[in-house]
Design a protein around this motif. Structure first.
Motif, PDB file in Angstrom:
ATOM      1  N   LEU A  31       1.894  -6.417   0.227  1.00  0.00           N
ATOM      2  CA  LEU A  31       0.614  -7.299   0.657  1.00  0.00           C
ATOM      3  C   LEU A  31       0.012  -7.039   1.662  1.00  0.00           C
ATOM      4  CD1 LEU A  31       2.148 -11.063  -0.193  1.00  0.00           C
ATOM      5  CD2 LEU A  31       0.203 -10.280  -1.173  1.00  0.00           C
ATOM      6  N   CYS A  32       0.816  -6.691   2.787  1.00  0.00           N
ATOM      7  CA  CYS A  32       0.195  -6.298   4.014  1.00  0.00           C
ATOM      8  C   CYS A  32      -0.585  -4.761   3.779  1.00  0.00           C
ATOM      9  CB  CYS A  32       1.436  -5.823   5.030  1.00  0.00           C
ATOM     10  SG  CYS A  32       2.125  -7.751   5.652  1.00  0.00           S
ATOM     11  N   ASN A  33      -0.369  -4.224   2.636  1.00  0.00           N
ATOM     12  CA  ASN A  33      -1.076  -2.968   2.499  1.00  0.00           C
ATOM     13  C   ASN A  33      -2.146  -3.294   1.910  1.00  0.00           C
ATOM     14  OD1 ASN A  33      -1.823  -0.897   0.171  1.00  0.00           O
ATOM     15  ND2 ASN A  33      -1.118   0.275   2.121  1.00  0.00           N
ATOM     16  N   ASP A  34      -2.245  -4.238   0.973  1.00  0.00           N
ATOM     17  CA  ASP A  34      -3.383  -4.879   0.020  1.00  0.00           C
ATOM     18  C   ASP A  34      -4.289  -5.529   1.126  1.00  0.00           C
ATOM     19  OD1 ASP A  34      -2.342  -3.646  -2.063  1.00  0.00           O
ATOM     20  OD2 ASP A  34      -1.594  -5.496  -2.917  1.00  0.00           O
ATOM     21  N   ILE A  35      -3.846  -6.424   1.819  1.00  0.00           N
ATOM     22  CA  ILE A  35      -4.596  -7.628   2.766  1.00  0.00           C
ATOM     23  C   ILE A  35      -5.147  -6.805   4.058  1.00  0.00           C
ATOM     24  CG2 ILE A  35      -4.587  -9.847   3.749  1.00  0.00           C
ATOM     25  CD1 ILE A  35      -2.662 -10.581   1.415  1.00  0.00           C
ATOM     26  N   LEU A  36      -4.005  -6.259   4.645  1.00  0.00           N
ATOM     27  CA  LEU A  36      -4.268  -5.800   6.109  1.00  0.00           C
ATOM     28  C   LEU A  36      -4.584  -4.263   6.135  1.00  0.00           C
ATOM     29  CD1 LEU A  36      -1.406  -7.687   7.773  1.00  0.00           C
ATOM     30  CD2 LEU A  36      -3.903  -8.571   7.733  1.00  0.00           C
ATOM     31  N   GLY A  37      -4.245  -3.645   4.934  1.00  0.00           N
ATOM     32  CA  GLY A  37      -4.338  -1.856   4.978  1.00  0.00           C
ATOM     33  C   GLY A  37      -3.536  -1.402   5.855  1.00  0.00           C
ATOM     34  N   TRP A  38      -2.272  -1.886   6.006  1.00  0.00           N
ATOM     35  CA  TRP A  38      -1.157  -1.472   6.721  1.00  0.00           C
ATOM     36  C   TRP A  38      -0.190  -0.359   5.916  1.00  0.00           C
ATOM     37  CZ3 TRP A  38       1.426  -5.883  10.294  1.00  0.00           C
ATOM     38  CH2 TRP A  38       0.486  -6.232  11.104  1.00  0.00           C
ATOM     39  N   LYS A  39       0.380   0.655   6.851  1.00  0.00           N
ATOM     40  CA  LYS A  39       1.664   1.311   6.116  1.00  0.00           C
ATOM     41  C   LYS A  39       2.866   0.788   6.148  1.00  0.00           C
ATOM     42  CE  LYS A  39      -0.778   5.491   7.726  1.00  0.00           C
ATOM     43  NZ  LYS A  39      -0.865   6.606   8.669  1.00  0.00           N
TER      44      LYS A  39
END
Length: 120
Positions: A31-39
């Motif tokens: 989710l954090c990758n999808d929403i925030l662009g986080w690794k």
């Protein structure tokens, strides 16, 4: 007084957690990758940091909320008014509204809130 304050990136992360918790940590990484662009590493570092601060827990790979969104919002709002307007709610409202107009519905809601929080 000690206020609960989050930097912008931690607040964005907590917004995801508040919306989806309890959640498997692997799912949270996605989710954090999808929403925030986080690794993946950024998400796990933030999970560890916010566990240490007492905002969330991560037990058996399940991330759960320990501090609710409303508590953080209340503390951050109080801190802002205290720091910026010496605690004066009328000064804050004057600055916030500026030249803006509010609807009759918004005015009634604000009046209701004031009545509910009035002393005595």
């Amino acid at each position: 007084m000690e206020y609960l304050k989050l930097c912008d990136s931690d607040y964005r992360f907590m917004s995801v957690v508040w919306d989806y918790a309890p959640i498997n940590s692997g799912e949270l990484v996605k989710l954090c990758n999808d929403i925030l662009g986080w690794k993946k590493s950024t998400t796990y570092t933030t999970i560890r940091k916010l566990c240490e601060k007492g905002y969330i827990s991560n037990e058996n790979a399940t991330v759960s909320v320990l501090v609710e969104r409303e508590q953080v919002q209340a503390d951050e709002s109080e801190y802002f008014v205290e720091r910026t307007f010496a605690g004066s709610l009328p000064q804050f409202l004057t600055a916030f509204l500026g030249g803006k107009k509010i609807s009759e519905k918004e005015a009634e809601e604000i009046k209701r809130l004031i009545d509910n929080h009035r002393e005595g």
